[in-house]
Design a protein around this motif. Sequence first.
Motif, mmCIF file in Angstrom:
data_model
loop_
_atom_site.group_PDB
_atom_site.id
_atom_site.type_symbol
_atom_site.label_atom_id
_atom_site.label_comp_id
_atom_site.label_asym_id
_atom_site.label_seq_id
_atom_site.Cartn_x
_atom_site.Cartn_y
_atom_site.Cartn_z
ATOM 1 N N ARG A 47 0.837 -1.207 0.000
ATOM 2 C CA ARG A 47 0.000 0.000 0.000
ATOM 3 C C ARG A 47 0.871 1.258 0.000
ATOM 4 O O ARG A 47 0.598 2.217 -0.722
ATOM 5 C CB ARG A 47 -0.916 -0.014 1.220
ATOM 6 N N ARG A 50 2.315 1.762 -3.385
ATOM 7 C CA ARG A 50 1.254 2.211 -4.294
ATOM 8 C C ARG A 50 0.974 3.705 -4.105
ATOM 9 O O ARG A 50 0.897 4.463 -5.058
ATOM 10 C CB ARG A 50 0.001 1.373 -4.033
ATOM 11 N N TYR A 51 0.853 4.140 -2.863
ATOM 12 C CA TYR A 51 0.589 5.559 -2.577
ATOM 13 C C TYR A 51 1.749 6.441 -3.007
ATOM 14 O O TYR A 51 1.558 7.604 -3.346
ATOM 15 C CB TYR A 51 0.325 5.779 -1.091
ATOM 16 N N ASN A 55 4.796 1.771 -8.431
ATOM 17 C CA ASN A 55 3.837 0.728 -8.791
ATOM 18 C C ASN A 55 4.457 -0.632 -9.052
ATOM 19 O O ASN A 55 3.855 -1.650 -8.724
ATOM 20 C CB ASN A 55 3.004 1.196 -9.983
ATOM 21 N N ALA A 58 4.928 -2.093 -5.730
ATOM 22 C CA ALA A 58 3.618 -2.436 -5.167
ATOM 23 C C ALA A 58 3.118 -3.760 -5.751
ATOM 24 O O ALA A 58 2.596 -4.610 -5.018
ATOM 25 C CB ALA A 58 2.611 -1.319 -5.448
ATOM 26 N N ALA A 62 2.301 -7.133 -3.692
ATOM 27 C CA ALA A 62 0.938 -7.668 -3.757
ATOM 28 C C ALA A 62 0.938 -9.116 -4.251
ATOM 29 O O ALA A 62 0.149 -9.943 -3.771
ATOM 30 C CB ALA A 62 0.066 -6.790 -4.646
ATOM 31 N N GLU A 74 -7.835 -7.214 -0.882
ATOM 32 C CA GLU A 74 -7.029 -5.987 -0.830
ATOM 33 C C GLU A 74 -5.778 -6.106 -1.702
ATOM 34 O O GLU A 74 -5.376 -5.149 -2.363
ATOM 35 C CB GLU A 74 -6.645 -5.646 0.602
ATOM 36 N N ILE A 78 -4.783 -3.603 -4.896
ATOM 37 C CA ILE A 78 -3.487 -2.962 -5.103
ATOM 38 C C ILE A 78 -2.940 -3.323 -6.472
ATOM 39 O O ILE A 78 -2.453 -2.459 -7.205
ATOM 40 C CB ILE A 78 -2.509 -3.342 -3.977
#
Length: 87
Positions: A47, A50-51, A55, A58, A62, A74, A78
């Motif tokens: 997360r 990602r924020y 990416n 992330a 994930a 979740e 993501i």
Amino acid sequence: MNGDYSDLDYSPVPDERGRPAGVIAVLTQDPAALDRTKSGYRMHLARAYRYAGRNREAIHEALRIRDLVPGLEEAGNILMGAYELLG
């Protein structure tokens, strides 16, 4: 640091060297602080990446979460968001 990670800062504001500050620094620089085999650790790291707009990282986290906890919604969220931004 709380065991539930509620005190982590998800701010994407970079530090003086251009790296995302807050949660990513905590999760990646203090290996003794968290158990990296737990899906909760991986979820917070995914997360945070990602924020921060990281990416590819992330996605990597994930995918590792899906290996630990197949079907975790979740992790799929993501992945979907990160893949969309990568095009």
